[in-house]
Write a protein that holds these residues in place. Structure first.
Motif, mmCIF file in Angstrom:
data_model
loop_
_atom_site.group_PDB
_atom_site.id
_atom_site.type_symbol
_atom_site.label_atom_id
_atom_site.label_comp_id
_atom_site.label_asym_id
_atom_site.label_seq_id
_atom_site.Cartn_x
_atom_site.Cartn_y
_atom_site.Cartn_z
ATOM 1 N N ARG B 25 1.420 -7.567 -7.544
ATOM 2 C CA ARG B 25 1.119 -6.119 -6.876
ATOM 3 C C ARG B 25 -0.114 -5.715 -7.517
ATOM 4 O O ARG B 25 -0.552 -5.915 -8.755
ATOM 5 N N LEU B 26 -0.862 -5.142 -6.787
ATOM 6 C CA LEU B 26 -2.202 -4.449 -6.997
ATOM 7 C C LEU B 26 -1.998 -3.169 -7.697
ATOM 8 O O LEU B 26 -1.096 -2.313 -7.334
ATOM 9 N N GLY B 28 -1.888 0.585 -8.606
ATOM 10 C CA GLY B 28 -2.286 2.066 -7.690
ATOM 11 C C GLY B 28 -3.864 2.256 -7.735
ATOM 12 O O GLY B 28 -4.197 2.461 -6.541
ATOM 13 N N TYR B 31 -5.690 -0.166 -5.668
ATOM 14 C CA TYR B 31 -5.671 0.223 -4.257
ATOM 15 C C TYR B 31 -6.558 1.348 -3.837
ATOM 16 O O TYR B 31 -7.202 1.327 -2.869
ATOM 17 N N GLU B 32 -6.433 2.455 -4.710
ATOM 18 C CA GLU B 32 -7.118 3.747 -4.525
ATOM 19 C C GLU B 32 -8.807 3.487 -4.445
ATOM 20 O O GLU B 32 -9.164 3.999 -3.706
ATOM 21 N N GLU B 204 -2.978 -6.136 -0.130
ATOM 22 C CA GLU B 204 -2.065 -5.142 -0.699
ATOM 23 C C GLU B 204 -1.511 -4.803 0.359
ATOM 24 O O GLU B 204 -0.197 -4.492 0.673
ATOM 25 N N VAL B 208 2.477 -4.337 1.476
ATOM 26 C CA VAL B 208 3.347 -3.217 1.772
ATOM 27 C C VAL B 208 4.042 -3.446 3.044
ATOM 28 O O VAL B 208 4.967 -2.859 3.116
ATOM 29 N N TYR B 264 -1.214 5.376 8.713
ATOM 30 C CA TYR B 264 -0.189 5.289 7.911
ATOM 31 C C TYR B 264 -0.767 5.985 6.468
ATOM 32 O O TYR B 264 -0.002 5.720 5.354
ATOM 33 N N ILE B 265 -1.688 6.629 6.407
ATOM 34 C CA ILE B 265 -2.045 7.366 5.218
ATOM 35 C C ILE B 265 -1.937 8.804 5.479
ATOM 36 O O ILE B 265 -1.476 9.758 4.950
ATOM 37 N N PRO B 268 1.407 10.390 7.422
ATOM 38 C CA PRO B 268 2.677 10.361 6.729
ATOM 39 C C PRO B 268 2.684 11.588 5.631
ATOM 40 O O PRO B 268 3.329 12.354 5.513
ATOM 41 N N ALA B 269 1.455 11.874 5.109
ATOM 42 C CA ALA B 269 1.185 12.992 4.038
ATOM 43 C C ALA B 269 1.515 14.218 4.730
ATOM 44 O O ALA B 269 2.290 15.127 4.261
ATOM 45 N N LEU B 284 7.044 4.903 9.226
ATOM 46 C CA LEU B 284 6.009 3.928 8.472
ATOM 47 C C LEU B 284 6.698 2.658 9.007
ATOM 48 O O LEU B 284 6.054 1.738 8.671
ATOM 49 N N LEU B 288 3.471 0.675 10.053
ATOM 50 C CA LEU B 288 3.143 -0.271 8.609
ATOM 51 C C LEU B 288 3.621 -1.588 9.323
ATOM 52 O O LEU B 288 3.308 -2.766 8.676
#
Lengths: 100, 315
Positions: B25-26, B28, B31-32, B204, B208, B264-265, B268-269, B284, B288
């Motif tokens: 896993r990368l 967080g 990824y950001e 990544e 996901v 998907y960003i 969703p938020a 999602l 996704l």
């Protein structure tokens, strides 16, 4: 060493709520808070914090019992139904009571 | 295997690792960081091109694209309600996801076109920005009705100051103000490394997407079918619009990709705050778990073929 009794309120919830939650906490009388990134798994599934929508935060607030009760009541009313959220209290001792 | 895009292979690597429960896993923050570079790179490139365009001439396209973003959820919603038998909030939320766009899919489509030396209208990131928002508003209205109790002020803050919009619009403005020549010193990071950054980002995204497979099993066939068929419809709408505006084949492809992709960003938020009763797992899983991989692996070449056919019609 004389320590004053306070409550430590710990909230683990979705990162999406951060800004809204911080506003609520200030309004309810919290003097400060600490937020850290968190990951884990619960009834709402695994939240791996790998990317935004699956990120969790842990919010910690040290305050007196009255404000702790206010915070828990508010969160239960407004967030429990629809968000992944848990909240728990613990008793802690603090050295500079005027800060909390 | 020659001819397969390495970035697609990176996505597959992530997918396989995720499905095999690898501990890969990368972090967080990485990824950001990758998202920041991708969003700024896309914005800067579009902005530099916008400096050469007259905005007035683009107005009809801008208006049509916003209209498309608002209309796609209005088509999706009744389908989700009647065929999918979804609750009102869930249907509205998914409809909003499909009216909005995925920057990741757009980036892959651009890389796909660049690898084949197919030219496209480089101001397309403007359309990307424009398409993020209207679907969110329509989705909330579908769920709540017009006389809603939604806190529009807070929602506007979430949408307009959400990090993806700030970075995309910020990049557009910086690119537009600076122009292509002045961007050269920062180009090494944003343009030179674009494909490498995109490859890591897709690694990544593969992880996901693999994480969504479990819920796909639970939530059944309908979401899988919708996640493939609706993008095909969206792509047809987007490509037709591109054809009407006499875009190049590459431009038509990109508009088709934008219309076919699902957010998907940003959405969703926004939905999490505006429609908390909508189950985020459903939207999602579709966007996704189904649509993103479909668009990356199958959709983009397909939409390009559609664009070629339309271009020949016009031609």
């Amino acid at each position: 060493m004389q320590a004053d009794a306070r409550k430590l309120v710990t909230i683990v919830t979705e990162a999406a709520l951060e800004r809204r939650l911080v506003d609520d906490l200030k309004r309810l009388g919290a003097h400060g808070y600490t937020i850290s990134d968190a990951r884990g798994e619960g009834s709402r599934g695994a939240r791996s914090a790998g990317w935004d929508a699956s990120s969790n935060i842990r919010v910690e607030i040290v305050c007196d019992a009255t404000i702790a009760a206010k915070i828990s009541g508010h969160l239960r009313k407004h967030y429990y139904d629809h968000y992944a959220m848990i909240l728990f209290f613990s008793d802690v001792g603090v050295l500079r009571p005027e800060k909390f | 295997m020659s001819g397969i895009d390495p970035i697609v292979l990176f996505f597959l690597l992530g997918l396989v690792a995720g499905l095999g429960r690898s501990d890969l896993r990368l972090p967080g923050s990485i990824y950001e960081f990758l998202s920041v570079i991708l969003l700024l790179a896309i914005g800067l490139k579009g902005g530099a091109e916008l400096a050469r365009q007259s905005l007035g001439a683009l107005l009809p396209q801008i208006f049509a694209v916003i209209l498309m973003g608002a209309l796609l959820p209005l088509v999706a919603y009744p389908l989700l309600r009647s065929l999918g038998r979804l609750k009102r909030a869930d249907a509205a939320s998914i409809a909003a996801h499909y009216g909005s766009v995925s920057v990741g899919t757009y980036a892959v489509a651009v890389a796909w076109l660049v690898a084949r030396e197919i030219p496209y209208e480089e101001y397309m990131p403007l359309m990307l920005v424009l398409l993020e928002m209207p679907a969110i508003v329509v989705g909330i209205m579908l769920a709540r009705g017009v006389s809603s109790q939604t806190d529009w002020k807070e929602l506007a803050h979430e949408v307009f100051l959400g990090k993806s919009i700030v970075l995309l619009v910020g990049g557009l403005l910086i690119g537009w103000a600076a122009g292509p020549e002045a961007l050269k010193p920062v180009g090494g990071l944003f343009f030179g490394l674009f494909h490498g950054v995109l490859a890591l980002f897709l690694l990544e995204m593969g992880l996901v997407a693999a994480g969504q497979v479990g819920s796909l099993r639970r939530h059944g066939l309908f979401l899988a079918a919708f996640g493939i068929l609706f993008p095909l419809f969206g792509a047809t709408v987007g490509a037709s619009l591109g054809w009407l505006f006499e875009l190049s084949t590459g431009g038509i492809t990109l508009l088709a990709v934008l219309a076919a992709s699902a957010s998907y960003i940003a959405v969703p938020a926004a939905m999490r705050l505006a429609l908390p009763e909508a189950n985020p797992t459903l939207s999602l899983t579709a966007s996704l778990g189904v649509t993103f991989p479909f668009n990356i692996l199958v959709g983009i070449p397909l939409y390009h073929r559609l664009a070629e056919t339309l271009s020949q019609l016009g031609g």
